[in-house]
Scaffold this motif. Structure first.
Motif, PDB file in Angstrom:
ATOM      1  N   ALA A 300       0.834  -1.210   0.000  1.00  0.00           N
ATOM      2  CA  ALA A 300       0.000   0.000   0.000  1.00  0.00           C
ATOM      3  C   ALA A 300       0.862   1.250   0.000  1.00  0.00           C
ATOM      4  N   ALA A 301       1.940   1.247   0.788  1.00  0.00           N
ATOM      5  CA  ALA A 301       2.830   2.409   0.839  1.00  0.00           C
ATOM      6  C   ALA A 301       3.563   2.597  -0.487  1.00  0.00           C
ATOM      7  N   LEU A 303       2.509   1.710  -3.506  1.00  0.00           N
ATOM      8  CA  LEU A 303       1.566   2.239  -4.492  1.00  0.00           C
ATOM      9  C   LEU A 303       1.375   3.739  -4.304  1.00  0.00           C
ATOM     10  N   GLU A 304       1.249   4.155  -3.060  1.00  0.00           N
ATOM     11  CA  GLU A 304       1.079   5.587  -2.793  1.00  0.00           C
ATOM     12  C   GLU A 304       2.309   6.363  -3.243  1.00  0.00           C
ATOM     13  N   ALA A 305       3.506   5.832  -2.926  1.00  0.00           N
ATOM     14  CA  ALA A 305       4.741   6.508  -3.317  1.00  0.00           C
ATOM     15  C   ALA A 305       4.877   6.602  -4.830  1.00  0.00           C
ATOM     16  N   GLY A 307       2.396   6.926  -6.829  1.00  0.00           N
ATOM     17  CA  GLY A 307       1.280   7.687  -7.368  1.00  0.00           C
ATOM     18  C   GLY A 307       0.252   6.832  -8.075  1.00  0.00           C
ATOM     19  N   ARG A 308       0.143   5.546  -7.685  1.00  0.00           N
ATOM     20  CA  ARG A 308      -0.813   4.646  -8.311  1.00  0.00           C
ATOM     21  C   ARG A 308      -1.966   4.379  -7.352  1.00  0.00           C
ATOM     22  N   PRO A 309      -3.191   4.301  -7.864  1.00  0.00           N
ATOM     23  CA  PRO A 309      -4.342   4.054  -6.985  1.00  0.00           C
ATOM     24  C   PRO A 309      -4.290   2.659  -6.374  1.00  0.00           C
ATOM     25  N   ALA A 310      -4.759   2.554  -5.142  1.00  0.00           N
ATOM     26  CA  ALA A 310      -4.695   1.291  -4.406  1.00  0.00           C
ATOM     27  C   ALA A 310      -5.444   0.176  -5.113  1.00  0.00           C
TER      28      ALA A 310
END
Length: 332
Positions: A300-301, A303-305, A307-310
């Motif tokens: 999850a972290a 993906l956020e880093a 810039g991709r949606p979860a």
């Protein structure tokens, strides 16, 4: 033209196989060093909750593409009208021994006896957490007719030694076979094979790209990160669904060449241009040194880093089923 030391190389050397790109050593010396460093300091065993599912509905389904995560690298993929099983592993341990070896901490999300009739089995390599003889023998006993097997080079001899059918297709990297309207293509992975101290790299390891009606599903199998993923995208096309490992990555000095971590899994997801990816190879067996619940948190972290949606890269519950048309749209 000669290839540079960092470029791709022939993966067959005599009667052995090797990876296409040079990498740090991952041999028995490293295994002994790891065993000494960890001694009896193991991560805490953790069981994860099972999702409710409906075996009768799965058995009746022949028209709606779906994916059910059973655990580790084992998926029920209902695709192209076929019921397919990846790396069937239903045993209590990932080991040649019933009383020792990595234990299963979360039971299968779908019992072997609750499976629909399986048309095909896709095998990635020979390691015990992926190629489990008792599971295959139970599957054969459970079925009225044996499923077609798709395997990398060399595994046919292993299977025949167990009294099982020869693979319908035993393939080298980039070779493909068609079965009842679905194309099965073996693709490179960066890993190794062994079932004993004496057969290292005598059978091939592979990922698989399955294609039907213009939709592609990529089963990575086991792999460290390498330039192979960019070539898979270039040669096989962008993926609609990718099944990517996210666990068994610590200690990094030892596991890096053979097992990606969650950050590298996101990189693979991006490089193969996957519309949807699903995590595997975590939360099932106590294999390595990271906490068992850490991989989905790091995913999850990552993906956020990036810039991709979860929702692009999901960690399912054991036993959870995804209706693929609902998330990908209907097949062409």
């Amino acid at each position: 033209m000669a290839e540079s030391s960092s470029g791709p190389r022939d993966h067959r050397v005599g009667d052995h196989f090797r990876n296409r790109y040079p990498h740090d050593d991952h041999g028995f010396g490293g295994l002994w060093r790891w065993a000494w460093e960890r001694r009896f300091r193991f991560p805490k065993a953790q069981a994860f909750p099972l999702a409710a599912n409906d075996p009768a509905a799965l058995a009746a389904n022949r028209s709606s593409p779906s994916l059910t995560w059973i655990g580790h690298a084992t998926f029920l993929l209902q695709f192209g009208g076929l019921n397919l099983l990846t790396d069937p592993q239903f045993s209590r341990r990932a080991s040649p021994l019933a009383w020792a070896g990595p234990p299963r901490t979360t039971p299968p999300g779908l019992a072997l006896e609750d499976l629909p009739s399986i048309d095909g089995v896709v095998l990635s390599h020979s390691h015990y957490d992926h190629l489990d003889r008792p599971s295959l023998e139970r599957l054969w006993e459970h079925q009225e007719r044996p499923p077609a097997i798709f395997a990398p080079l060399g595994l046919g001899e292993v299977l025949s030694g167990w009294g099982l059918e020869q693979p319908r297709a035993e393939l080298d990297w980039w070779q493909s076979a068609e079965y009842r309207g679905v194309t099965f293509q073996a693709v490179p992975a960066q890993h190794f094979s062994a079932r004993t101290p004496f057969d290292r790299n005598r059978t091939l390891w592979a990922g698989w790209v399955l294609e039907h009606a213009g939709r592609r599903v990529y089963f990575v199998g086991d792999s460290g990160y390498s330039p192979d993923f960019r070539e898979i995208r270039r040669r096989a096309g962008p993926m609609d669904l990718s099944l990517i490992p996210i666990g068994a990555y610590d200690p990094r000095w030892f596991m890096r060449p053979m097992h990606v971590n969650p950050e590298e899994a996101v990189q693979i997801h991006c490089e193969v241009e996957s519309r949807l990816s699903v995590a595997m190879h975590w939360g099932t067996f106590l294999l390595t040194d990271e906490p068992m619940g850490e991989p989905p948190r790091r995913l999850a972290a990552a993906l956020e880093a990036a810039g991709r949606p979860a929702e692009e890269f999901r960690a399912l519950r054991h036993g959870e089923t995804l209706a693929l048309d609902a998330v990908l749209g209907s097949e062409a």
